[in-house]
Design an enzyme around this catalytic site. Structure first.
Site, PDB file in Angstrom:
ATOM      1  N   ARG A 122      67.437  49.401  82.632  1.00 21.06           N
ATOM      2  CA  ARG A 122      66.227  49.399  81.808  1.00 21.06           C
ATOM      3  C   ARG A 122      65.003  49.234  82.699  1.00 21.06           C
ATOM      4  O   ARG A 122      64.324  48.219  82.662  1.00 21.06           O
ATOM      5  CB  ARG A 122      66.379  48.359  80.730  1.00 21.06           C
ATOM      6  CG  ARG A 122      67.552  48.793  79.855  1.00 21.06           C
ATOM      7  CD  ARG A 122      67.701  48.035  78.636  1.00 21.06           C
ATOM      8  NE  ARG A 122      67.575  48.908  77.480  1.00 21.06           N
ATOM      9  CZ  ARG A 122      67.764  48.519  76.252  1.00 21.06           C
ATOM     10  NH1 ARG A 122      68.046  47.283  76.000  1.00 21.06           N
ATOM     11  NH2 ARG A 122      67.634  49.356  75.266  1.00 21.06           N
ATOM     12  N   GLN A 127      63.344  55.185  81.411  1.00 20.69           N
ATOM     13  CA  GLN A 127      63.058  55.060  79.978  1.00 20.69           C
ATOM     14  C   GLN A 127      63.387  56.330  79.191  1.00 20.69           C
ATOM     15  O   GLN A 127      63.895  56.263  78.081  1.00 20.69           O
ATOM     16  CB  GLN A 127      61.583  54.716  79.780  1.00 20.69           C
ATOM     17  CG  GLN A 127      61.394  53.221  79.596  1.00 20.69           C
ATOM     18  CD  GLN A 127      59.938  52.821  79.471  1.00 20.69           C
ATOM     19  OE1 GLN A 127      59.056  53.657  79.420  1.00 20.69           O
ATOM     20  NE2 GLN A 127      59.708  51.539  79.424  1.00 20.69           N
ATOM     21  N   ASP A 130      67.034  56.507  78.214  1.00 13.85           N
ATOM     22  CA  ASP A 130      67.591  55.286  77.642  1.00 13.85           C
ATOM     23  C   ASP A 130      68.082  55.509  76.209  1.00 13.85           C
ATOM     24  O   ASP A 130      67.332  55.371  75.241  1.00 13.85           O
ATOM     25  CB  ASP A 130      66.508  54.195  77.699  1.00 13.85           C
ATOM     26  CG  ASP A 130      67.007  52.849  77.245  1.00 13.85           C
ATOM     27  OD1 ASP A 130      68.133  52.780  76.710  1.00 13.85           O
ATOM     28  OD2 ASP A 130      66.278  51.869  77.401  1.00 13.85           O
ATOM     29  N   SER A 133      67.953  52.597  73.648  1.00 13.06           N
ATOM     30  CA  SER A 133      66.655  52.429  72.981  1.00 13.06           C
ATOM     31  C   SER A 133      66.434  53.511  71.922  1.00 13.06           C
ATOM     32  O   SER A 133      66.027  53.207  70.803  1.00 13.06           O
ATOM     33  CB  SER A 133      65.507  52.499  73.995  1.00 13.06           C
ATOM     34  OG  SER A 133      65.497  51.340  74.775  1.00 13.06           O
ATOM     35  N   TYR A 226      66.913  41.303  78.616  1.00 13.08           N
ATOM     36  CA  TYR A 226      67.766  40.882  77.501  1.00 13.08           C
ATOM     37  C   TYR A 226      67.662  39.370  77.299  1.00 13.08           C
ATOM     38  O   TYR A 226      67.085  38.659  78.116  1.00 13.08           O
ATOM     39  CB  TYR A 226      69.216  41.229  77.796  1.00 13.08           C
ATOM     40  CG  TYR A 226      69.513  42.704  77.781  1.00 13.08           C
ATOM     41  CD1 TYR A 226      69.533  43.419  76.597  1.00 13.08           C
ATOM     42  CD2 TYR A 226      69.776  43.388  78.963  1.00 13.08           C
ATOM     43  CE1 TYR A 226      69.812  44.778  76.584  1.00 13.08           C
ATOM     44  CE2 TYR A 226      70.066  44.745  78.969  1.00 13.08           C
ATOM     45  CZ  TYR A 226      70.075  45.429  77.765  1.00 13.08           C
ATOM     46  OH  TYR A 226      70.359  46.766  77.750  1.00 13.08           O
TER      47      TYR A 226
END
Ligand code: NAD
Length: 377
Positions: A122, A127, A130, A133, A226
């Site tokens: 991450r 991004q 990902d 997500s 996280y």
């Protein structure tokens, strides 16, 4: 020879997503890559075989997988699919890296370079790849719609000739990607929204969406963006304060998760019993065991008038857009993997290195390797 990419039909029951959508296949074909799709693979995502103008349609899974240099899936490849993969080829998809590790020995034996979409780091450069997500955002949106369908109330305030209806109150527990999208969706529907998370960094994001942040003063920021697991004392402190907010809510959407661990239990039976009759809990953490004591996967439990629903595979319910976003994630990953028309597994690249589980006849991922060695000794 051009690189051959294939997309099999997903075999998970009820799965409505497909790994590549027609627009992305067109982009790949423009880059001189040859794409084959299993017949009917995208029907539930809303595409016919004919929509894939730039792909070859293949009926048989063994023929498809046996010839491809790169296989793209949504769900983890099954044992049967692994058997059919071409030796030494590349597999990219969700691989469920925290369970059923024996599969990785099978991939190793077939000399497969297997990339797990869950393990894409991450970092900002990754991004656009990902999938956790892109799919979590869809789940957060859909969870609110599921809850609104189950609730015998409006979300917005309504002024009618017969009187004024007060807006519903929504509490979102876990304000990560799914939670923030749930907050935004519930706000758009006109509800009064509160958001809660153990990572204090999200307070500002919750507030910027027009929701109130429930501050319990526990700071549990873990690694990689996280959360970490809470201590027993912290859990009790959390429950004592959260119980009042749960009791006041018409809808609770819970999304709390710790990667690789069972979902944290946050909503006790007692807290549910403190809620008003007709209230709804949608537990997006159901697949990891649930955030609520009463959650049963894919069932709606009715407990003292409160409905608790723990749906699995929620992104699949929005199959068309979920596929579109997932296919874009894959395209961005392929652009990193394929350089000058050849597959280039650059182990120095952080994204490639972190997401690669098996490679060159070995288990490449260190923690999975340790676990497998531990299990066999
Ligand atoms: P997740 O699905 O693992 O967890 C969902 C949320 O639950 C998280 O916000 C977590 O803090 C929260 N949570 C865990 N235990 C809890 C508890 N006991 N009580 C309340 N909340 C609890 O996380 P996610 O949504 O996939 O991602 C989390 C964060 O990672 C994101 O919000 C973001 O900050 C970061 N992230 C960074 C990038 C990037 O930089 N490329 C991409 C995606 C996510």
């Amino acid at each position: 020879m051009a690189i051959q990419i294939c997309v099999p039909k997903e075999v998970r029951e009820g799965e409505q997503r497909v790994a590549l959508v027609p627009d992305i296949v067109k982009r790949l074909a423009n880059d001189n890559l040859q794409v084959s799709i299993q017949s009917g693979a995208a029907t539930l995502a809303g595409y016919t075989d004919a929509d894939y103008e730039n792909a070859t349609i293949v009926d048989s899974s063994s023929e498809l997988l046996g010839q491809a240099d790169i296989t793209l899936t949504v769900n983890p490849a099954t044992d049967e699919q692994i058997e059919q993969l071409k030796d030494g080829s590349v597999l990219i998809g969700y691989l469920n890296p925290h369970s059923d590790l024996e599969r990785f020995n099978k991939l190793k034996q077939k000399n497969i370079s297997a990339f797990s979409m869950e393990l894409i780091p991450r970092i900002s450069r990754a991004q656009s790849m990902d999938a956790l997500s892109s799919q979590a955002s869809i789940a957060g949106y859909k969870a609110v719609l599921l809850a609104s369908n189950m609730l015998g109330k409006f979300f917005p305030m309504l002024t009618t000739a017969a009187g004024t209806i007060r807006p519903s109150k929504v509490l979102v527990i876990g304000a990560g990607v799914a939670g923030l999208q749930a907050i935004a969706t519930a706000r758009r529907l006109g509800a009064i929204v509160e958001g809660y998370d153990v990572r204090p960094a999200v307070k500002e994001q919750v507030e910027s969406l027009g929701a109130k942040f429930v501050d319990i003063e526990i700071k549990a920021e873990g690694s990689g963006g996280y959360a970490r697991e809470l201590s027993e004392e912290e859990k009790q402190q959390q429950q004592a304060i959260l119980a009042k907010h749960v009791a006041a809510a018409d809808v609770v959407i819970s999304t709390a998760a710790i990667p690789g661990r069972p979902s944290p239990r946050i909503i006790s039976t007692e807290m549910v019993e403190g809620m008003k009759g007709g209230s709804v809990i949608v537990d997006l953490a159901a697949e990891g065991g649930g955030n609520c004591d009463l959650t049963r996967i894919d069932e709606t439990v009715l407990h003292q008038g409160v409905k608790i629903f723990g749906p699995s595979n929620v992104p699949s319910m929005v199959g068309n857009h979920a596929s579109e976003l997932y296919a874009k994630n894959l395209l961005n990953f392929l652009e990193l993997l394929i350089q000058d028309g050849a597959i280039n597994i650059d182990l120095e690249d952080e994204i490639i290195n972190a997401s690669l589980i098996t490679h060159a006849g070995a288990i490449h991922h260190s923690s999975i390797k340790e676990q497998l060695e531990g299990a066999s000794s």
